[in-house]
Design a protein around this motif. Structure first.
Motif, mmCIF file in Angstrom:
data_model
loop_
_atom_site.group_PDB
_atom_site.id
_atom_site.type_symbol
_atom_site.label_atom_id
_atom_site.label_comp_id
_atom_site.label_asym_id
_atom_site.label_seq_id
_atom_site.Cartn_x
_atom_site.Cartn_y
_atom_site.Cartn_z
ATOM 1 N N SER A 32 50.296 34.702 39.999
ATOM 2 C CA SER A 32 49.890 34.046 41.241
ATOM 3 C C SER A 32 49.113 34.993 42.147
ATOM 4 C CB SER A 32 51.122 33.506 41.976
ATOM 5 O OG SER A 32 52.035 34.550 42.268
ATOM 6 N N SER A 33 49.481 36.275 42.143
ATOM 7 C CA SER A 33 48.756 37.259 42.952
ATOM 8 C C SER A 33 47.356 37.496 42.401
ATOM 9 C CB SER A 33 49.527 38.575 43.006
ATOM 10 O OG SER A 33 50.777 38.407 43.635
ATOM 11 N N ILE A 34 47.222 37.461 41.092
ATOM 12 C CA ILE A 34 45.895 37.582 40.484
ATOM 13 C C ILE A 34 45.021 36.413 40.916
ATOM 14 C CG2 ILE A 34 44.646 37.465 38.279
ATOM 15 C CD1 ILE A 34 46.929 39.145 37.072
ATOM 16 N N GLY A 35 45.594 35.211 40.946
ATOM 17 C CA GLY A 35 44.840 34.064 41.438
ATOM 18 C C GLY A 35 44.472 34.215 42.904
ATOM 19 N N LYS A 43 45.051 40.015 50.752
ATOM 20 C CA LYS A 43 46.234 39.152 50.719
ATOM 21 C C LYS A 43 46.978 39.327 49.392
ATOM 22 C CE LYS A 43 47.758 34.340 50.884
ATOM 23 N NZ LYS A 43 47.400 32.932 51.179
ATOM 24 N N ALA A 44 46.239 39.379 48.293
ATOM 25 C CA ALA A 44 46.860 39.550 46.976
ATOM 26 C C ALA A 44 47.598 40.886 46.895
ATOM 27 C CB ALA A 44 45.794 39.465 45.886
ATOM 28 N N TRP A 45 47.044 41.916 47.522
ATOM 29 C CA TRP A 45 47.682 43.237 47.528
ATOM 30 C C TRP A 45 49.001 43.182 48.302
ATOM 31 C CZ3 TRP A 45 48.920 47.467 50.748
ATOM 32 C CH2 TRP A 45 49.006 48.719 50.126
ATOM 33 N N GLU A 262 39.195 41.679 29.011
ATOM 34 C CA GLU A 262 37.853 42.201 29.289
ATOM 35 C C GLU A 262 37.564 42.336 30.781
ATOM 36 O OE1 GLU A 262 35.396 39.394 27.340
ATOM 37 O OE2 GLU A 262 35.953 40.048 25.306
ATOM 38 N N SER A 263 38.180 41.468 31.599
ATOM 39 C CA SER A 263 37.776 41.418 33.000
ATOM 40 C C SER A 263 38.933 41.347 33.989
ATOM 41 C CB SER A 263 36.846 40.207 33.215
ATOM 42 O OG SER A 263 36.451 40.108 34.552
ATOM 43 N N ILE A 264 39.840 40.412 33.785
ATOM 44 C CA ILE A 264 40.863 40.141 34.796
ATOM 45 C C ILE A 264 41.844 41.292 34.956
ATOM 46 C CG2 ILE A 264 42.735 38.557 35.455
ATOM 47 C CD1 ILE A 264 41.248 36.348 34.017
ATOM 48 N N ILE A 265 42.051 42.046 33.906
ATOM 49 C CA ILE A 265 43.000 43.157 34.013
ATOM 50 C C ILE A 265 42.572 44.148 35.091
ATOM 51 C CG2 ILE A 265 41.952 44.669 32.273
ATOM 52 C CD1 ILE A 265 44.910 45.244 31.361
ATOM 53 N N ARG A 266 41.265 44.201 35.384
ATOM 54 C CA ARG A 266 40.796 45.085 36.460
ATOM 55 C C ARG A 266 41.339 44.641 37.818
ATOM 56 N NH1 ARG A 266 35.927 45.048 33.308
ATOM 57 N NH2 ARG A 266 34.995 43.444 34.613
ATOM 58 N N ILE A 267 41.540 43.335 37.981
ATOM 59 C CA ILE A 267 42.154 42.831 39.207
ATOM 60 C C ILE A 267 43.593 43.311 39.294
ATOM 61 C CG2 ILE A 267 42.896 40.748 40.442
ATOM 62 C CD1 ILE A 267 40.500 39.302 39.195
ATOM 63 N N ALA A 268 44.321 43.186 38.190
ATOM 64 C CA ALA A 268 45.718 43.652 38.166
ATOM 65 C C ALA A 268 45.798 45.137 38.497
ATOM 66 C CB ALA A 268 46.331 43.366 36.800
ATOM 67 N N LEU A 269 44.878 45.920 37.971
ATOM 68 C CA LEU A 269 44.874 47.359 38.241
ATOM 69 C C LEU A 269 44.620 47.641 39.722
ATOM 70 C CD1 LEU A 269 42.942 48.617 35.095
ATOM 71 C CD2 LEU A 269 45.305 49.163 35.686
ATOM 72 N N SER A 270 43.771 46.840 40.352
ATOM 73 C CA SER A 270 43.512 47.029 41.781
ATOM 74 C C SER A 270 44.732 46.667 42.613
ATOM 75 C CB SER A 270 42.305 46.191 42.225
ATOM 76 O OG SER A 270 42.628 44.805 42.294
ATOM 77 N N LEU A 271 45.571 45.753 42.100
ATOM 78 C CA LEU A 271 46.753 45.321 42.846
ATOM 79 C C LEU A 271 47.899 46.318 42.757
ATOM 80 C CD1 LEU A 271 46.751 41.479 42.106
ATOM 81 C CD2 LEU A 271 45.939 42.676 44.143
ATOM 82 N N ALA A 276 44.951 50.158 49.473
ATOM 83 C CA ALA A 276 44.725 48.735 49.731
ATOM 84 C C ALA A 276 43.235 48.413 49.664
ATOM 85 C CB ALA A 276 45.262 48.360 51.108
ATOM 86 N N PRO A 277 42.877 47.197 49.232
ATOM 87 C CA PRO A 277 41.464 46.799 49.249
ATOM 88 C C PRO A 277 40.928 46.802 50.678
ATOM 89 C CG PRO A 277 42.798 45.255 47.972
ATOM 90 C CD PRO A 277 43.752 46.144 48.700
ATOM 91 N N GLN A 278 39.631 46.959 50.800
ATOM 92 C CA GLN A 278 39.012 46.904 52.113
ATOM 93 C C GLN A 278 39.168 45.519 52.716
ATOM 94 O OE1 GLN A 278 34.947 48.197 51.907
ATOM 95 N NE2 GLN A 278 35.492 50.366 51.808
#
Length: 299
Positions: A32-35, A43-45, A262-271, A276-278
């Motif tokens: 759900s956080s990835i979404g 917010k996801a962070w 290939e792609s979405i795992i980069r989102i998980a890594l950022s979380l 924190a994201p900008q």
């Protein structure tokens, strides 16, 4: 954009507790956080922080971290009384306890106004049985159940928390609870279904961020399950406010799983990153529990 002073998301106390939680926890990233990342990475962070805060103890937190955790929980309780959240639960077939909604609003207000003082009261009274959304002991127990089950469909029906989980190569866990898991009538593989509701069907049909968020969540489930199960089909269903199906798409689960790697795992890594994201400039702050209205101020 709302006035910056009204947005909880940029409060440095939330950044402080976010770092502490990620140091203590496995960590865990929810589908759900990835979404949510597609709506707002910040917010996801923060969502991810609250999932991981259960591995903390009050004794190890400084004042800023404690205040940050109290504010995160203020937002979480405030969310339970948001109309869009209540409506979404109804559309998913969940029962709404009005007393629980009112009590959640009361708790949110007290947490927002009294901070760590009221947070201590919640912990002492066992209203909060864990400092985070996940209790570590419960997580380990449910993870063992998931790993040992031989019938995923029965598991998803019978368990109170039908957790699915997979450990990424980087060491963190990706977890989730799909809306529905079924055996295919033909072929014998699994079908997973993700159900979403929207008040703006035209944006879903245009495949804007709500669509992207839902599809990323479905891809995350596909990746988790493909580790152990023959997942053949992944289905995204979107309903409008009246319950009418406005979109139904069927995907090859293996293709979605590959997209995750290939792609979405980069989102998980950022979380799971302690940074924190900008603060994003274009997000739906008015509809966010961390955004347009400070939690507790309108309840």
């Amino acid at each position: 954009m709302e006035n910056a002073d009204s947005r909880l998301c940029i409060d440095q106390r939330l950044i402080a507790i976010g770092r502490a939680a990620r140091k203590a926890a496995p960590p865990v990233v929810a589908a759900s956080s990835i979404g949510t990342w597609y709506w707002c990475p910040l917010k996801a962070w923060h969502n991810t922080t609250l999932f991981n805060s259960g591995w903390l103890s009050i004794e190890q937190l400084n004042e800023n971290e404690l205040e940050g955790l109290a504010l995160l929980w203020a937002a979480e309780f405030a969310k339970k009384s948001m109309i869009k959240i209540i409506h979404g639960k109804i559309m998913h077939g969940e029962e709404i306890d009005v007393r629980e909604v009112v009590e959640s609003a009361r708790i949110a207000k007290n947490l927002a106004n009294r901070g760590k003082e009221f947070f201590y009261e919640l912990v002492k009274s066992n209203t909060l049985q864990s400092l985070g959304l996940i209790d570590p002991a419960s997580f380990e127990k449910q993870l063992a159940k998931y790993r040992s089950t031989e019938n995923l469909v029965e598991y998803s029906k019978k368990e109170e928390w039908p957790l699915i989980a997979r450990q990424a190569p980087q060491g963190f866990y990706v977890i989730g609870v799909p809306d529905r898991i079924e055996w295919q009538s033909i072929g014998g593989g699994l079908k997973i279904v993700e159900l979403k509701t929207t008040s703006k069907p035209h944006l879903v049909r245009q495949k804007r961020r709500s669509y992207k968020a839902a599809l990323a969540q479905l891809a995350t489930y596909s990746w988790i399950l493909s580790e152990r199960w023959p997942v053949e089909e992944a289905v995204l269903v979107v309903l409008d406010d009246s319950g009418r199906v406005i979109l139904k798409e069927i995907y090859d689960a293996l293709t979605l799983s590959e997209w995750f790697e290939e792609s979405i795992i980069r989102i998980a890594l950022s979380l799971i990153d302690q940074r924190a994201p900008q603060n994003p400039s274009r997000t739906p702050c008015k509809s966010c529990e961390y955004g347009g209205v400070f939690p507790g101020k309108t309840v």
